[in-house]
Design a protein around this motif. Structure first.
Motif, PDB file in Angstrom:
ATOM      1  N   CYS A 192       0.824  -1.198   0.000  1.00 20.60           N
ATOM      2  CA  CYS A 192       0.000   0.000   0.000  1.00 20.60           C
ATOM      3  C   CYS A 192       0.859   1.250   0.000  1.00 20.60           C
ATOM      4  CB  CYS A 192      -0.893  -0.053   1.230  1.00 20.60           C
ATOM      5  SG  CYS A 192      -2.242   1.030   1.046  1.00 20.60           S
ATOM      6  N   MET A 193       0.638   2.107  -0.988  1.00 25.13           N
ATOM      7  CA  MET A 193       1.351   3.384  -1.046  1.00 25.13           C
ATOM      8  C   MET A 193       0.433   4.439  -0.452  1.00 25.13           C
ATOM      9  SD  MET A 193       3.137   3.206  -4.763  1.00 25.13           S
ATOM     10  CE  MET A 193       1.775   2.901  -5.847  1.00 25.13           C
ATOM     11  N   THR A 194       0.884   5.084   0.604  1.00 22.67           N
ATOM     12  CA  THR A 194      -0.009   5.938   1.388  1.00 22.67           C
ATOM     13  C   THR A 194       0.784   7.007   2.138  1.00 22.67           C
ATOM     14  OG1 THR A 194      -1.491   5.914   3.316  1.00 22.67           O
ATOM     15  CG2 THR A 194       0.125   4.173   3.207  1.00 22.67           C
ATOM     16  N   LEU A 195       0.101   8.054   2.559  1.00 24.35           N
ATOM     17  CA  LEU A 195       0.712   9.042   3.465  1.00 24.35           C
ATOM     18  C   LEU A 195       0.413   8.675   4.922  1.00 24.35           C
ATOM     19  CD1 LEU A 195      -0.108  12.351   1.560  1.00 24.35           C
ATOM     20  CD2 LEU A 195       2.141  11.295   1.845  1.00 24.35           C
ATOM     21  N   PHE A 196      -0.396   7.647   5.138  1.00 24.47           N
ATOM     22  CA  PHE A 196      -0.787   7.273   6.503  1.00 24.47           C
ATOM     23  C   PHE A 196      -0.567   5.775   6.758  1.00 24.47           C
ATOM     24  CE2 PHE A 196      -3.069  11.025   5.229  1.00 24.47           C
ATOM     25  CZ  PHE A 196      -2.788  11.888   6.268  1.00 24.47           C
ATOM     26  N   PRO A 197       0.701   5.351   6.729  1.00 23.18           N
ATOM     27  CA  PRO A 197       0.984   3.923   6.869  1.00 23.18           C
ATOM     28  C   PRO A 197       0.531   3.340   8.209  1.00 23.18           C
ATOM     29  CG  PRO A 197       3.017   5.232   6.947  1.00 23.18           C
ATOM     30  CD  PRO A 197       1.918   6.150   6.499  1.00 23.18           C
ATOM     31  N   GLU A 198       0.586   4.156   9.264  1.00 25.08           N
ATOM     32  CA  GLU A 198       0.215   3.612  10.588  1.00 25.08           C
ATOM     33  C   GLU A 198      -1.262   3.238  10.619  1.00 25.08           C
ATOM     34  OE1 GLU A 198       1.347   6.762  10.261  1.00 25.08           O
ATOM     35  OE2 GLU A 198       3.476   6.550  10.785  1.00 25.08           O
ATOM     36  N   MET A 199      -2.082   4.067   9.975  1.00 25.11           N
ATOM     37  CA  MET A 199      -3.521   3.797   9.920  1.00 25.11           C
ATOM     38  C   MET A 199      -3.772   2.453   9.240  1.00 25.11           C
ATOM     39  SD  MET A 199      -6.248   6.085   7.815  1.00 25.11           S
ATOM     40  CE  MET A 199      -7.906   5.525   7.505  1.00 25.11           C
ATOM     41  N   MET A 200      -3.057   2.204   8.155  1.00 23.91           N
ATOM     42  CA  MET A 200      -3.246   0.963   7.407  1.00 23.91           C
ATOM     43  C   MET A 200      -2.756  -0.237   8.219  1.00 23.91           C
ATOM     44  SD  MET A 200      -4.397   2.303   4.673  1.00 23.91           S
ATOM     45  CE  MET A 200      -4.432   1.061   3.417  1.00 23.91           C
ATOM     46  N   GLN A 238       2.422  -4.746   3.455  1.00 22.64           N
ATOM     47  CA  GLN A 238       3.484  -3.775   3.671  1.00 22.64           C
ATOM     48  C   GLN A 238       3.034  -2.399   3.186  1.00 22.64           C
ATOM     49  OE1 GLN A 238       7.298  -4.952   2.110  1.00 22.64           O
ATOM     50  NE2 GLN A 238       8.299  -3.152   2.994  1.00 22.64           N
ATOM     51  N   ALA A 239       3.130  -1.428   4.080  1.00 19.65           N
ATOM     52  CA  ALA A 239       2.787  -0.052   3.709  1.00 19.65           C
ATOM     53  C   ALA A 239       4.061   0.696   3.346  1.00 19.65           C
ATOM     54  CB  ALA A 239       2.088   0.635   4.867  1.00 19.65           C
ATOM     55  N   PHE A 240       3.994   1.462   2.263  1.00 16.38           N
ATOM     56  CA  PHE A 240       5.102   2.328   1.849  1.00 16.38           C
ATOM     57  C   PHE A 240       4.663   3.774   2.030  1.00 16.38           C
ATOM     58  CE2 PHE A 240       8.286  -0.320  -0.430  1.00 16.38           C
ATOM     59  CZ  PHE A 240       7.668  -1.555  -0.261  1.00 16.38           C
ATOM     60  N   ASN A 241       5.389   4.500   2.833  1.00 12.84           N
ATOM     61  CA  ASN A 241       5.052   5.897   3.087  1.00 12.84           C
ATOM     62  C   ASN A 241       5.564   6.769   1.943  1.00 12.84           C
ATOM     63  OD1 ASN A 241       4.596   8.464   4.022  1.00 12.84           O
ATOM     64  ND2 ASN A 241       5.297   8.028   6.117  1.00 12.84           N
ATOM     65  N   ILE A 242       4.638   7.350   1.209  1.00  9.01           N
ATOM     66  CA  ILE A 242       5.000   8.161   0.030  1.00  9.01           C
ATOM     67  C   ILE A 242       5.929   9.317   0.427  1.00  9.01           C
ATOM     68  CG2 ILE A 242       4.048   9.703  -1.765  1.00  9.01           C
ATOM     69  CD1 ILE A 242       1.531   7.828  -1.707  1.00  9.01           C
ATOM     70  N   ARG A 243       5.739   9.820   1.643  1.00  6.90           N
ATOM     71  CA  ARG A 243       6.584  10.929   2.097  1.00  6.90           C
ATOM     72  C   ARG A 243       8.060  10.521   2.210  1.00  6.90           C
ATOM     73  NH1 ARG A 243       4.485  15.552   3.639  1.00  6.90           N
ATOM     74  NH2 ARG A 243       2.502  14.663   4.253  1.00  6.90           N
ATOM     75  N   ASP A 244       8.312   9.249   2.431  1.00  8.13           N
ATOM     76  CA  ASP A 244       9.711   8.776   2.518  1.00  8.13           C
ATOM     77  C   ASP A 244      10.439   8.885   1.187  1.00  8.13           C
ATOM     78  OD1 ASP A 244       9.304   8.141   5.147  1.00  8.13           O
ATOM     79  OD2 ASP A 244       9.051   5.984   4.807  1.00  8.13           O
ATOM     80  N   GLN A 287       8.439   2.585  -7.623  1.00  6.61           N
ATOM     81  CA  GLN A 287       9.688   1.910  -8.025  1.00  6.61           C
ATOM     82  C   GLN A 287      10.213   1.053  -6.870  1.00  6.61           C
ATOM     83  OE1 GLN A 287      10.316   1.981 -11.265  1.00  6.61           O
ATOM     84  NE2 GLN A 287       8.551   3.353 -11.216  1.00  6.61           N
ATOM     85  N   ALA A 288      10.076   1.574  -5.650  1.00  8.82           N
ATOM     86  CA  ALA A 288      10.535   0.809  -4.473  1.00  8.82           C
ATOM     87  C   ALA A 288       9.679  -0.446  -4.284  1.00  8.82           C
ATOM     88  CB  ALA A 288      10.475   1.691  -3.230  1.00  8.82           C
ATOM     89  N   VAL A 289       8.378  -0.317  -4.522  1.00  3.73           N
ATOM     90  CA  VAL A 289       7.482  -1.477  -4.397  1.00  3.73           C
ATOM     91  C   VAL A 289       7.843  -2.511  -5.467  1.00  3.73           C
ATOM     92  CG1 VAL A 289       5.086  -2.270  -4.528  1.00  3.73           C
ATOM     93  CG2 VAL A 289       5.598  -0.082  -3.440  1.00  3.73           C
ATOM     94  N   LYS A 290       8.051  -2.035  -6.691  1.00  6.01           N
ATOM     95  CA  LYS A 290       8.371  -2.950  -7.799  1.00  6.01           C
ATOM     96  C   LYS A 290       9.686  -3.688  -7.565  1.00  6.01           C
ATOM     97  CE  LYS A 290       8.262  -0.969 -11.784  1.00  6.01           C
ATOM     98  NZ  LYS A 290       8.076  -0.600 -13.189  1.00  6.01           N
ATOM     99  N   GLU A 291      10.638  -2.966  -6.994  1.00  3.12           N
ATOM    100  CA  GLU A 291      11.934  -3.560  -6.663  1.00  3.12           C
ATOM    101  C   GLU A 291      11.750  -4.758  -5.734  1.00  3.12           C
ATOM    102  OE1 GLU A 291      16.179  -1.702  -5.592  1.00  3.12           O
ATOM    103  OE2 GLU A 291      14.945  -1.341  -7.361  1.00  3.12           O
ATOM    104  N   LYS A 292      10.804  -4.600  -4.832  1.00  4.56           N
ATOM    105  CA  LYS A 292      10.523  -5.652  -3.851  1.00  4.56           C
ATOM    106  C   LYS A 292       9.835  -6.852  -4.533  1.00  4.56           C
ATOM    107  CE  LYS A 292       9.642  -6.828   0.464  1.00  4.56           C
ATOM    108  NZ  LYS A 292       9.581  -6.586   1.850  1.00  4.56           N
ATOM    109  N   ILE A 293       8.915  -6.569  -5.444  1.00  2.00           N
ATOM    110  CA  ILE A 293       8.112  -7.634  -6.044  1.00  2.00           C
ATOM    111  C   ILE A 293       8.863  -8.349  -7.177  1.00  2.00           C
ATOM    112  CG2 ILE A 293       5.935  -8.172  -7.215  1.00  2.00           C
ATOM    113  CD1 ILE A 293       4.722  -5.707  -5.866  1.00  2.00           C
ATOM    114  N   GLN A 294       9.602  -7.568  -7.965  1.00  3.66           N
ATOM    115  CA  GLN A 294      10.434  -8.135  -9.041  1.00  3.66           C
ATOM    116  C   GLN A 294       9.661  -8.806 -10.166  1.00  3.66           C
ATOM    117  OE1 GLN A 294      14.048  -8.412  -9.222  1.00  3.66           O
ATOM    118  NE2 GLN A 294      14.259  -7.002  -7.490  1.00  3.66           N
TER     119      GLN A 294
END
Ligand code: ADE
Length: 230
Positions: A5-13, A34-40, A72-79
């Protein structure tokens, strides 16, 4: 099955996913989240992820760069190629058939928007599916993504226990579920329908089917018509 999940609120998810049946499925490793914080992933020195819209108008728009780099970071993980679902009121309305279709995927990525939306150019680059949860507008994509993940996850084999089995419930055969009763046999002067106490399985099944049909006709005439015609 893996949800990203790409989100600004990873803790909520994370909090919502780490509850009840989904939590148990993750402990059994049937489900991963796995949540990915877009702000990161912003390259802005003030960690900004939004800006004004060209052409004017109220509200801020999420910028393309942080969203793209998060993906891109998510895709790197999934491959491998993966479906990327943008949750938006502009999407096709989510239903049980879509839940079934998504449940067959090994990986799914959800993109949750905020503010007035996301720069169109990054959507064109990464999104494969535009999905809404209904014709109303929420403040962000997190709740819709959680709704969809819940509906999808419970269709993944092993996520529901036998007790929670999903074979004869609302929507699986296009009908609403029949009424159900537990103890006591009488409550506030209301008795459990006699047939359910009879132990006669064929009669019980027939009664339940008839109740399903009647309930669907009354409460969801649209579903009734789809199943039985006008
Ligand atoms: N974002 C805001 N409202 C939404 C909705 N109804 N469905 C999906 N995403 C949304």
């Amino acid at each position: 099955m893996n949800f990203y999940c790409m989100t600004l609120f990873p803790e909520m998810m994370e909090q919502a996913m780490n509850t009840s049946i989904l939590k148990r499925a993750m402990e059994k490793d049937i489900l991963r989240f796995q949540a990915f914080n877009i702000r990161d992933y912003t390259k802005d020195k003030h960690c900004k992820v939004d800006d004004y819209t060209y052409g004017g108008g109220a509200g801020m728009l999420m910028q393309a760069q942080p969203v793209y780099d998060t993906f891109q970071a998510v895709k790197e993980k999934i491959q491998k190629p993966v479906r990327c679902i943008y949750v938006t009121p502009q999407g096709a309305v989510f239903n049980q058939d879509m839940a079934q279709e998504f449940a067959a995927e090994e990986d799914l990525v959800f993109l949750c928007g905020h503010y007035e939306g996301i720069d169109e150019r990054v959507l064109e680059e990464i999104v494969t599916d535009y999905v809404s949860i209904g014709d109303y507008v929420l403040t962000g994509g997190e709740l819709p993504a959680l709704v969809m993940m819940d509906a999808i996850a419970r269709l993944v084999p092993g996520v529901l226990g036998k007790e929670e089995s999903f074979m004869t419930e609302s929507f699986t055969d296009g009908l609403l579920e029949y009424p159900q009763y537990s103890r006591p046999e009488e409550w506030m002067g209301k008795k459990v329908p006699e047939v359910l106490l009879s132990g006669h399985h064929a009669n019980i099944e027939k009664w339940r089917y008839e109740q399903s049909v009647e309930r669907t006709r009354q409460r969801r005439p649209d579903l009734y018509q789809r199943k039985f015609g006008p």
